[in-house]
Write an enzyme that holds these catalytic residues in place. Sequence first.
Site, PDB file in Angstrom:
ATOM      1  NE  ARG A 539       2.493   1.337   4.225  1.00  0.00           N
ATOM      2  CZ  ARG A 539       1.920   0.698   5.257  1.00  0.00           C
ATOM      3  NH1 ARG A 539       1.731   1.338   6.400  1.00  0.00           N
ATOM      4  NH2 ARG A 539       1.567  -0.566   5.127  1.00  0.00           N
ATOM      5  CB  SER A 602       1.534  -4.270  -5.269  1.00  0.00           C
ATOM      6  OG  SER A 602       1.868  -4.262  -3.902  1.00  0.00           O
ATOM      7  CG  ASP A 656      -0.782  -5.444  -3.294  1.00  0.00           C
ATOM      8  OD1 ASP A 656      -1.190  -4.326  -3.656  1.00  0.00           O
ATOM      9  OD2 ASP A 656      -0.978  -6.488  -3.943  1.00  0.00           O
TER      10      ASP A 656
HETATM   11  C1  0WK Z   1      -2.171  -0.899   1.311  1.00  0.00           C
HETATM   12  C2  0WK Z   1      -1.128  -2.023   1.268  1.00  0.00           C
HETATM   13  C3  0WK Z   1      -0.380  -1.997  -0.037  1.00  0.00           C
HETATM   14  C4  0WK Z   1      -1.360  -2.078  -1.178  1.00  0.00           C
HETATM   15  C5  0WK Z   1      -2.334  -0.969  -1.044  1.00  0.00           C
HETATM   16  C6  0WK Z   1      -3.356  -1.082  -2.137  1.00  0.00           C
HETATM   17  O1  0WK Z   1      -0.217  -1.866   2.331  1.00  0.00           O
HETATM   18  O2  0WK Z   1       0.527  -3.037  -0.116  1.00  0.00           O
HETATM   19  O3  0WK Z   1      -0.671  -2.022  -2.401  1.00  0.00           O
HETATM   20  O4  0WK Z   1      -3.007  -1.013   0.196  1.00  0.00           O
HETATM   21  O5  0WK Z   1      -4.235  -0.047  -2.047  1.00  0.00           O
HETATM   22  P1  0WK Z   1      -4.061   1.310  -2.859  1.00  0.00           P
HETATM   23  O6  0WK Z   1      -3.085   2.106  -2.109  1.00  0.00           O
HETATM   24  O7  0WK Z   1      -3.674   0.952  -4.247  1.00  0.00           O
HETATM   25  O8  0WK Z   1      -5.420   1.893  -2.824  1.00  0.00           O
END
Ligand code: 0WK
Length: 899
Positions: A539, A602, A656
């Site tokens: 994003r 992240s 993150d």
């Molecule tokens: C939303 C956060 C982002 C993070 C993600 C982790 O904004 O920085 O990396 O959550 O969750 P995922 O999308 O890997 O399930």
Amino acid sequence: MFAVHLLAFYFTKLKEDQIKKVDRFLYHMRLSDEILLDIMARFQAEMEKGLGKDTNPTASVKMLPTFVRAIPDGSENGEFLSLDLGGSKFRVLKVQVSQEGKRNVQMESQFYPMPNEISRGNGVELFDYVADCLSDFMKHKELKHKKLPLGFTFSFPCRQTKLEEGVLLSWTKKFKARGVQDTDVVSRLTNAIKKHKDLDVDILALVNDTVGTMMTCAYDDPYCEVGVIIGTGTNACYMEDMSHIDLVEGDEGRMCINTEWGAFGDDGSLEDIRTEFDRELDLGSLNPGKQLFEKMISGLYLGELVRLILLKMAKAGLLFGGEKSSALHTKGKIETQHVAAMEKYKEGLANTREILTDLGLEPSEADCIAVQHVCTIVSFRSANLCAAALAAILTRLRENKKLARLRTTVGMDGTVYKIHPQYPKRLHKVVRRLVPNCDVRFLLSESGSTKGAAMVTAVASRVQAQRKQIDKVLALFQLTREQLAGVQDRMRAELEYGLKKKTHALATVKMLPTYVCGMPDGTEKGKFLALDLGGTNFRVLLVKIRSGRRSVRMYNKIFAIPLEIMQGTGEELFDHIVQCIADFLDYMGLKGAQLPLGFTFSFPCRQMSIDKGTLIGWTKGFKATDCEGEDVVDMLREAIKRRNEFDLDIVAVVNDTVGTMMTCGYEDPNCEIGLIAGSGIQQCVIACGYINDMPSYGRLQKQARADFPALTSLVYPSSPRYEKMTSGMYLGEIVRQILIDLTKRGLLFRGQISERLRTRGIFETKFLSQIESDRLALLQVRRILQQLGLDSTCEDSIIVKEVCGAVSRRAAQLCGAGLAAIVEKRREDQGLEHLKLTVGVDGTLYKLHPHFSRVLQETVKELAPKCDVAFMLSEDGSGKGAALITAVAKRLQQAHKEF
Ligand code: 0WK
Ligand code: 0WK
Ligand code: BGC
């Protein structure tokens, strides 16, 4: 010739007259389709009542769960003993199922008498007698040296809590042995068999004869999902959706329900169709007031009904010139086999004369015609009533399946259905008239219910054997409290390792300083760009922070990171990122704006300052080359330079977890831990006081000490192994591996592994969340499996759901154990007896999985009882946190300049 016609006319006239006479006398017993449809509706209501937890106790139709969940699937095999008690004949059998893989069943059986003094004596003697017959059979079949599983067909209403147990609710038909009601008949039989030291029999299943009949027929016709007995007694069973069976735990799949429809009307709901003859018969029966529906239908009663009617008509002078013989006065003198004989097409009338004569009567031709018609009305009513109840069951099956048209097979057995010349035809005809939207095949069970009972036993032993193997696999994922505490301790040790200079290099948990040295104090303001890379979505955000009122407004756009970019060159990756920034600035009309930027990256980075971070290693499917060991902020700056379209002030690179902690910390000052449970698993924590023994962080030490003596955050990227047991990236793959293993062992999908299931990563973690969702009926689970090219049964889907549950539960527990180690460290580091803190959480696994968050929280609560941990879901993602960190860094930079 004229004489013949005259005779024929005379006879037809006579016949018509007699038929009219009997029709008038028994008009009550002639049930129109309208009445049958009404009885059908009443029975449907009774079924609902019987299935309902609160209504079952007062229901007359008990709808008893049988714990038979599956019909034979052809994989059954082995040698079984079977007992068939409750019908007109008592049998002991040996059943051989499928030899050398051939789908066939060999049966050897022996009938044994069931004298009244046994069936109406005391219970102990009854079961001793049954055990004696079994022993006799095994002696003659030289089976005494074998340990054999046994299926017990016991054709009476039993409340079961599992397949191999059943409490007798009440005797029916000719049985009334004392001291058996309300006891478990399986343990009664087991105790009796135990008296035979040379018998080693394992009763694996208690089966009602209707269930045995359905299973027997289902072995040949997989459409068979209903079993009906019209014999000495009458009853029916069918496969019901578990979600409709309140009395049994679980909503998955189907289970066979023994309706015990014989008791329909015991609550008075059929008084309008019961006649004086039915009431008289009931009063003279072994169980007055009970089994009222059965007493209008089944073989033990039809003959008696005819006798009572003939007696009344004789008394009324409508038959035999008013003559009555003592035989006609004697209960049970007319049996159902007599009724069947009298209704035979050709020899029916002759049989009638012979039977009436045997009863000491001198019947006229007219009497014989009239008596024959009485039999027809009685047996026709029986078939009609059965048809009405069966039509109700078929309608329910069609509605359960949400079909406009149902195709199904009904397994049939019982002497009335088998020996009465007209009965099957009449029953079929009326059923098809009452339920025109059902294509019903009636299949007579050639070998009785015991073959079915052996099938149930075979399925039970197969399921039992499978269950053992599956439990062994699932047990690998079940972690005890001790094991979790062990993980907590090891994590704790790793935290210390990661912090200590001497051990840091060896530590698997790297405890990376992030140089985020301050929390927002509400004075932050301005516009900030933020990038959020590394989760499911990439994003780009514009974050407007207004000071004072702590309000933050965000605008963001989600961009895809194609696999070829994730796994291309570093330059391509960062050029793609800058391309997305350009699209976003365009979209926001911010082209040329000079904005400070916070970069949520992240992945594990070793940072030397807030805006410097060297990538230690890619995780989560990213593999872009020439990045590991490089400073990702520099790489982004170079990419921006390469594009030469705009310039950005990259102020901070944050993980993150840190962004999430900051986002939540902006709302809740107690938030000092950030947790990501998503495609990756990671935690960060506000750390204090550890810095001093970390050599390379001298600069930070001095600075931190200056501003926030106790605060800096550390990210400890979980070791890939830990992540591979806990994060969304891998859970689906672990499930796929287990499913393949279980399928290879023939425990799933009939051993058929689909091409798609062989594909790595095909079983996405989102499937776990979907499959484990309580709202999801099994059918939808099967739909997901279908997408994977897997043709599954209900049982398969139940097992797949269990596997998903075991894998996700372990992940949540392991994640909880890791987090418990951190919160406990926080508490001890602050020398507190009790610590209250908040953990900011984000990640699709935590957000979307139906149970993950609850299990994780329970695990932390259990392993860190001295910590009161609140979990705060980050609604805005870590991008907001990255912007806040950028704002704080800008504020601190400003303060330093002034300082
Ligand atoms: C939303 C956060 C982002 C993070 C993600 C982790 O904004 O920085 O990396 O959550 O969750 P995922 O999308 O890997 O399930
Ligand atoms: C034969 C089955 C037995 C069942 C009987 C019912 O093997 O389990 O109880 O049919 O019919 P009946 O013998 O009572 O007429
Ligand atoms: C019993 C049922 C049985 C039926 C047919 C009834 O009297 O209650 O359990 O299935 O007879 O044998």
